[in-house]
Design a protein around this motif. Structure first.
Motif, short mmCIF file in Angstrom:
data_model
loop_
_atom_site.label_atom_id
_atom_site.label_comp_id
_atom_site.label_asym_id
_atom_site.label_seq_id
_atom_site.Cartn_x
_atom_site.Cartn_y
_atom_site.Cartn_z
N CYS B 169 16.65 -18.31 42.83
CA CYS B 169 17.78 -18.68 41.96
C CYS B 169 18.30 -17.45 41.23
O CYS B 169 17.53 -16.66 40.69
N ILE B 170 19.64 -17.28 41.23
CA ILE B 170 20.21 -16.11 40.57
C ILE B 170 20.63 -16.42 39.14
O ILE B 170 21.06 -15.53 38.41
N GLY B 171 20.56 -17.68 38.75
CA GLY B 171 20.90 -18.04 37.38
C GLY B 171 22.39 -18.13 37.11
O GLY B 171 22.82 -17.85 36.00
N THR B 186 18.79 -24.61 31.87
CA THR B 186 18.49 -23.21 32.11
C THR B 186 17.36 -22.76 31.22
O THR B 186 17.32 -23.08 30.04
N TYR B 188 16.05 -20.16 29.15
CA TYR B 188 16.57 -18.95 28.51
C TYR B 188 15.45 -18.01 28.06
O TYR B 188 15.71 -16.97 27.47
N GLY B 189 14.22 -18.42 28.30
CA GLY B 189 13.11 -17.52 28.01
C GLY B 189 12.51 -17.67 26.63
O GLY B 189 11.79 -16.79 26.18
N ASP B 232 8.69 -15.43 37.72
CA ASP B 232 8.88 -15.94 36.38
C ASP B 232 10.13 -16.82 36.39
O ASP B 232 11.01 -16.65 37.22
N THR B 233 10.19 -17.74 35.44
CA THR B 233 11.33 -18.66 35.48
C THR B 233 12.41 -18.30 34.47
O THR B 233 13.36 -19.04 34.33
N ILE B 234 12.28 -17.19 33.78
CA ILE B 234 13.27 -16.85 32.76
C ILE B 234 14.62 -16.58 33.40
O ILE B 234 14.72 -15.84 34.37
N GLY B 235 15.65 -17.18 32.80
CA GLY B 235 17.01 -16.91 33.24
C GLY B 235 17.50 -17.79 34.37
O GLY B 235 18.63 -17.65 34.79
#
Lengths: 431, 343
Positions: B169-171, B186, B188-189, B232-235
C-alpha cells in the motif's frame, strides 16, 4: 540580468529554503503533521493543490495549442510561456501529491505494478506521456533559437541543447512545425481527456461520494483548468516581461484577456447551475447537504470570498473596466486573483464532500482521532497550534506545516520558472 | 468463552459448568416466583430441572457450534468457503466489547477502529430508545474499494474477505474515499503510549513497535502479505479482515467470541446447515446501503421474531414457571393465569 530580476530570484530562494523546512518535518513525522490525522477527512490541502496544478498544466497547454495546433497568430508570443508553465505545473502536481502519500518511497509501485482499473494509476501513466509531449514540443518550438544562440556562443548549455546541430534550414523549420502541430493536436485529447478529465474521473467515478460522483465532475475540472491556465499564462507573461524590463505586446495581452473573460463566464455559468440544481433539489439529498456545507458551513469564506469575490468579481471588474494593454500590471493582478480563486474552487471540490460522513452516527473517535498536539514535540506543536486556533469549529483545517509545504512548492516552481525563462529563448531571437 | 474456543471438540466440564450456572439461576428465579405465590417454595424447588432443549438462550453452544462449523468449512478448498457475519441487533446491548476486543486482537493504534459500534437515539423524552449498530468491514462481494487501488494492494480473496497487502500500500487513501461504509482508515502512526513516539527513546520505540506488536496481523503470513511481506503499517490504510489469522487457525473472529450479548454470528454461507444460514432463513435480515449493489457479507437481523437478551431471559423464566407450575397445579393454575394469580 536586471537588478529587479536578481532581487526577485534572491527573494524566491530565501522563501523556498525557509518554507522547505516543512519537508524535513514531513519526512520525519509522516502524515502526523497534517490535520488529516486529526479528523475523518482523509484528503486535504495537498490533494486540492494536486488537482489545482493538474488544472493549471492542462489549461496552459490547451492555450498553447491555440498557437501550435491551430496557428492563431495573436497568441504566438505566449506559446512558449504556456508550454513552460504547463511543464512546471506538472512538476507541481508531482510535488503536491508525493508528500500526501503515506508511503512516499512506494510511489514507484504506480509504475512497477499499476492497476489500470484505478484512475490514479491511469493518471500516473498519463502524466508521463503528457510530459514527454510537453518537453518535446517546447524543445522543438525553440530549437531554431537555441541553435542561433549556440552559434553565437551564448553558453555551453545551448551547444548541449543544440545536439551538435550547426545550422537550421528552411526544411528543418518546416519539418519541426509539422511535428509540433501533430504533437499539439495529439496533446489536446491527452490533456483534456487523459490528464485533466482523468483527474476529474478520479473523483467522478467514486459512487460512494455525493457531488464528486457523476459525469459533471470531469467536465467541470477541464473547464476550470482552461480558465485557470489562461489566467496564469496571462499574468506570468506580463509579470515576466515587466521584471525583465521587456516590452509587453498589447495585441497578445488583449487577445488573452478576451479568452480569459470568456472562460470566466463559462466557468461561472457552470458553477451557477451546480449550486442552483443541488440546492434546489426537492428531496433532502446528500448533495444538498454538502452544498450547504460549502456555502454556509465553516468554509463559507472559501466560496464567497476566495472564489466569487477574489476569483471572479474583482478580476472581471478589472479586466472589463480598465484597458488591459495600457495597464498590463492590473491585468496581471487580475490573472493572479483568478488563479487564487481557482485554488479555492479546487479546495471546495475536495473538502465539502468529505465533511459528509458515511453514516451520521459514526462514533466520535472515528471523527476526531486524537487529542491534538500533545503527541509531537513542542516546537512542532506550537507552530501547528498557532494556525489550528483559526480552525475552531471546522472539520478540517490545514496545519501550518501543510501550508508551509504547499507554499514551498509554489515558491520553488516560481523560482524554477524565473530561471527557465532566462535560459530558454522565450521569444524569437534576432539574427 | 475463549477457553471454550480453544477446546473446539467441546470440553464437557466447561459447558456443563455454564449450564449448571444457568440452571441454578433459573431455579432461583423460579423459587422467587414460588415464594411470591405463597407456601409452595419447597415443593417447587424439589422439582427436577426442565430439559436443556427448552432453553432458547444457550450462547456457549452457539459458539461451540460456530467453531465446529468453521473447522468443517476449513476442510473445503478456499473458493468454496463464503464467510459471512450475522449481527442480531435485538441482542446488541451497545457494550463495545467487540470494539475493544478487536483493538486488543489486532493491536490497532489510536484512530484505527475496525469495528466501531454506532449509537443513536430515537424518540423524544421520555420515550427514547438507544439504537446500536456494530459496523465491521462489510467484506462486499462487489467491493468498491479494491478496483480503485492504483497498485493492486487490496483485493477480494476467494472466500470473500477483502484484504490489504500492507507491504504494498502506498497510502494514497483512494480506497478510503471509495468505501461507502467508512470501513477503511489510515494509520497515521500514533501510539497508545506517546512517550515512545518521539524524543530520545524514539529509536528504540520504532524497534519496540516492531517487536511489541507481535499481533498476527503484522506478521508475514500467507493470509495477508503478497510477495512484499508485511512491513510497518504507518502511513497506510487498514481495515477489518474478519480476523483471518484466527479463522485460518480454526478460531472465531475476536468480535464474535467476545460479544457478551451473543449478537454476532459468524459462519460459512456455503454450508446450508450452518448457524448463520439458519438465522438468515428464520429471520428477515438486511444489509447496509443495499441500494449501492455492493453485496455486503454482513447481515443484520432486526424486527419481530425475537427479543432482546433481557426479554429473552424474562421469557425463559415465564416459560419455566408455566411449565413447573402447570405440572404442579394443573388446571387450577391455568385458570389462575388469566385471573391475576393463584387462588
Amino acid at each position: 540580468m536586471s537588478r529587479r530580476y536578481l532581487a526577485w530570484i534572491a527573494i524566491l530562494v530565501v522563501l523556498t529554503v525557509a518554507t522547505g523546512y516543512s519537508w524535513y518535518v514531513r519526512v520525519l513525522y509522516n502524515l502526523k503533521i497534517t490535520a488529516l490525522s486529526q479528523s475523518s477527512t482523509a484528503w486535504g490541502l495537498w490533494v486540492s493543490f494536486y488537482i489545482f496544478f493538474v488544472g493549471l498544466s492542462a489549461g496552459a497547454f490547451l492555450i498553447s495549442t491555440l498557437v501550435y495546433g491551430f496557428g492563431l497568430k495573436n497568441f504566438e508570443r505566449i506559446g512558449r510561456y504556456a508550454l513552460l508553465i504547463a511543464i512546471l505545473s506538472l512538476f507541481g502536481v508531482f510535488l503536491s501529491i508525493l508528500p500526501d502519500l503515506g508511503r512516499m518511497e512506494r510511489f514507484i509501485y504506480l509504475y512497477t505494478s499499476p492497476n489500470f482499473s484505478s484512475w490514479i494509476a491511469i493518471e500516473a501513466w498519463m502524466y508521463v506521456i503528457y510530459i514527454v509531449i510537453l518537453i518535446a514540443e517546447l524543445y522543438l518550438v525553440s530549437r531554431a533559437d537555441i541553435i542561433k544562440l549556440a552559434n553565437r556562443g551564448a553558453g555551453g548549455i545551448y551547444r548541449l541543447l543544440a545536439l551538435g546541430k550547426k545550422s537550421y534550414t528552411e526544411g528543418d523549420a518546416k519539418r519541426d512545425a509539422t511535428i509540433v502541430r501533430i504533437l499539439a493536436l495529439i496533446g489536446i485529447p491527452v490533456a483534456a481527456i487523459g490528464v485533466h478529465g482523468g483527474t476529474g474521473a478520479i473523483f467522478g467515478v467514486i459512487g460512494a461520494r455525493p457531488v464528486w460522483f457523476g459525469a459533471y465532475t470531469p467536465i467541470y475540472f477541464v473547464l476550470s483548468a482552461l480558465f485557470s491556465g489562461a489566467a496564469l499564462v496571462l499574468a506570468l507573461y506580463i509579470l515576466t516581461k515587466w521584471l525583465q524590463g521587456g516590452e509587453i505586446d498589447p495585441v497578445t495581452v488583449d487577445s488573452m484577456v478576451g479568452v480569459v473573460i470568456l472562460l470566466a463566464f463559462v466557468e461561472l455559468f457552470f458553477m451557477f447551475w451546480e449550486v442552483v440544481t443541488n440546492m434546489w433539489t426537492t428531496a433532502p439529498t446528500a448533495e444538498r447537504e454538502i452544498l450547504n456545507i460549502m456555502l454556509f458551513g465553516s468554509y463559507w469564506w472559501v466560496f464567497w470570498v476566495v472564489e466569487l469575490l477574489l476569483g471572479f468579481i474583482v478580476p472581471l471588474g478589472i479586466l472589463m473596466f480598465t484597458k488591459p494593454s495600457r495597464r498590463p500590471l492590473l491585468a496581471a493582478l487580475a490573472g493572479i486573483l483568478m488563479v487564487i480563486g481557482v485554488a479555492g474552487i479546487r479546495f471546495n471540490i475536495v473538502l465539502p464532500t468529505l465533511a459528509e460522513k458515511p453514516f451520521p452516527w459514526m462514533p466520535p473517535e472515528w471523527d476526531i482521532k486524537m487529542l491534538p498536539w500533545d503527541r509531537i514535540p513542542g516546537y512542532v506543536a506550537g507552530a501547528a497550534q498557532w494556525i489550528a486556533n483559526f480552525s475552531q469549529g471546522t472539520y478540517y483545517f490545514p496545519t501550518i506545516w501543510e501550508w508551509m509545504l504547499q507554499a514551498s512548492i509554489i515558491f520553488l516552481l516560481l523560482l524554477l520558472y524565473s530561471i527557465f525563462v532566462k535560459v530558454i529563448p522565450m521569444e524569437v531571437v534576432e539574427e | 468463552m475463549v477457553d471454550g474456543l480453544r477446546r473446539p471438540n467441546g470440553s464437557e466440564t466447561s459447558r456443563l459448568g455454564r449450564r449448571e450456572f444457568l440452571k441454578g439461576a433459573l431455579l432461583g428465579a423460579a423459587v422467587t416466583v414460588g415464594v411470591l405465590s405463597g407456601d409452595l417454595s419447597l415443593r417447587v424447588a424439589a422439582q427436577p430441572s426442565p430439559p436443556a432443549e427448552s432453553l432458547a438462550l444457550d450462547r456457549e453452544s452457539e459458539l461451540v457450534r460456530m467453531t465446529r462449523e468453521l473447522q468443517e468449512s476449513l476442510k473445503k478448498p478456499l473458493q468454496e468457503r463464503k464467510w459471512v457475519m450475522v449481527i442480531d441487533l435485538r441482542r446488541c446491548v451497545g457494550c463495545h466489547s467487540c470494539t475493544v476486543s478487536c483493538i486488543a486482537e489486532n493491536k490497532t493504534p489510536p484512530g484505527i477502529t475496525y469495528r466501531p459500534v454506532m449509537i443513536w437515539e430515537t424518540g423524544e423524552y421520555p420515550n427514547v430508545k438507544l439504537n446500536f449498530l456494530p459496523r465491521p468491514c462489510m467484506q462486499c462481494d462487489e467491493p468498491p474499494c479494491t478496483s480503485v487501488c492504483p497498485v493492486n494492494a487490496t483485493w477480494k480473496r476467494e472466500d470473500g474477505i477483502v484484504v490489504i497487502d500492507y507491504g504494498k500500500c502506498i497510502g494514497c487513501r483512494y480506497c478510503v474515499m471509495a468505501c461507502p461504509y467508512g470501513a477503511r482508515s489510515t494509520d497515521y502512526g500514533y501510539e497508545w503510549v506517546p512517550e515512545l513516539e518521539h524524543g530520545p527513546l524514539a529509536g528504540t520505540a520504532a524497534k519496540e513497535r516492531q517487536d511489541r506488536v507481535k499481533s498476527l496481523e503484522y506478521q508475514p503470513t500467507p493470509w495477508y502479505g503478497g510477495p512484499y511481506g508485511r512491513g510497518d503499517t504507518i502511513g497506510i490504510t487498514r481495515k477489518c479482515h474478519f480476523c483471518i489469522h484466527r479463522i485460518e487457525s480454526g478460531v472465531l473472529p475476536a468480535c464474535v467470541s467476545t460479544c457478551i450479548g451473543g449478537a454476532t454470528y459468524f459462519g460459512d454461507l456455503n454450508n446450508p446447515n450452518s448457524l448463520v444460514n439458519e438465522l438468515l432463513r428464520r429471520y428477515g435480515a438486511f444489509r447496509l446501503k443495499e441500494e449501492l449493489g455492493t453485496e455486503p457479507s454482513v447481515y443484520y437481523i432486526t424486527g419481530e421474531g425475537g427479543a432482546s437478551v433481557i426479554s429473552e431471559l424474562e421469557a425463559m423464566v415465564d416459560r419455566y414457571r408455566e411449565e413447573v407450575l402447570l405440572r404442579e397445579f394443573g388446571g387450577r393454575f391455568r385458570a389462575g393465569l388469566g385471573g391475576g394469580g393463584l387462588e
